[in-house]
Design an enzyme around this catalytic site. Sequence first.
Site, PDB file in Angstrom:
ATOM      1  CB  SER A  41       4.085  -0.765 -16.497  1.00  0.00           C
ATOM      2  OG  SER A  41       5.429  -0.445 -16.207  1.00  0.00           O
ATOM      3  CG  ASP A 335       6.150   5.599 -21.649  1.00  0.00           C
ATOM      4  OD1 ASP A 335       7.183   4.985 -21.280  1.00  0.00           O
ATOM      5  OD2 ASP A 335       5.014   5.327 -21.207  1.00  0.00           O
ATOM      6  CG  HIS A 338       6.686   1.788 -19.953  1.00  0.00           C
ATOM      7  ND1 HIS A 338       6.038   2.929 -19.533  1.00  0.00           N
ATOM      8  CD2 HIS A 338       6.635   0.925 -18.921  1.00  0.00           C
ATOM      9  CE1 HIS A 338       5.597   2.748 -18.291  1.00  0.00           C
ATOM     10  NE2 HIS A 338       5.947   1.542 -17.891  1.00  0.00           N
TER      11      HIS A 338
END
Length: 362
Positions: A41, A335, A338
């Site tokens: 991610s 978040d 991340h």
Amino acid sequence: MFMFLHLFLLTLGATTPTTTATADTATAAGRVSAVIVFGDSSVDAGNNNAIRTVLKSNFRPYGRDFMGGRPTGRFCNGRLATDFLSERFGIKPSIPAYLDPAYDISDFATGVCFASAGTGYDNATSDVLSVIPLWMELAYFKDYITKLKSHLGPMKATETLNEALYTISVGTNDFLENYYSSYSTRTSSRYSIGAYQDFLIHIAEKFILDIHALGARKVSLTGLLPMGCLPLERSTKAMSGKSTGCVEMYNKVARDFNVKLKGLAGKLRSEVPELRIVYSPLYDKLLDAIDHPSSYGFENVDEGCCATGMFEMGYLCNSWNPFTCPDANKYVFWDAFHPTERLNSILADYFMNTTLAEFLWS
Ligand SMILES: *[C@@H]1O[C@H](CO)[C@@H](O)[C@H](O)[C@H]1NC(C)=O
Ligand SMILES: *[C@@H]1O[C@H](CO)[C@@H](O)[C@H](O)[C@H]1NC(C)=O
């Protein structure tokens, strides 16, 4: 930047004065033909949109600072470090996901992303959230090569593959979603932490040799971030009644693993003909931003901007949440897991100024 590159030029004995001027803006069209992205991610540009998994981010407020304010499936308010790298190499401002039907081989020819949020080096890691395993990222890469050859012709395709920069950013999930997670006591009962790291390094080595055999020459192997400082890990620690600092145990694992990644890159660089692999560390840079936020213009280093910033990512970070911060640029994390676009941009600049500088010239 100018001084650094100037010194760099002198060291290399390069003789093209015109490149000095463009390099100053850090957008010089170097010899990198495309940026080809593998990983999780930290670099997924939206491949998970196309698969059946709960790990998605193709909804607001994700992407609210992306071009057009568009959620793309990037786990960020804006662009990823790899997008900035592509821009800094003078190619294009963002790198499309291979599984995004809005793009085709003519777009992918100058950069493509095979990454999948939630994946790891270990097959068992991608199983946790049903995402794309690393071996399948490689299978997509082979599929891409076939298409590239018919699009550009075999000669030009081979040249493109040789001149591309390949970035590999993966590993955090092997520890946080797999080894140390309650989902998977299987892994931790099978391996000591040191043996597990060696197992992952072995997979990384095989992966790099595989892409090298397929044409990769310029490779950047990204290190792990201080994963004990991710807001999610800090919040979990705080819930258990301990202080809210970074979780040293996870940071130590990241440091130990980074030593092994660096060793692997050094070994392969000296052993494999024509392979110019660099190890790109971000641990110290990120920790420096966390320790000295004001010198980077950050105001919050321990919570994410989205929602309460303590636990939310993916579907829990959504536009119904009233707590999302107004200005993500003041935050290190977007978040609970991340970085923000701004941190991504800082990391990309840092790599351009250090490990990737050699690829600006040849
Ligand atoms: C990289 O170099 C540029 C140009 O000198 C400079 O502005 C920037 O602060 C540097 N970035 C990092 C992260 O070192
Ligand atoms: C991961 O799975 C693929 C596909 O089944 C397999 O080819 C590969 O050997 C596996 N990797 C490891 C390290 O077990």
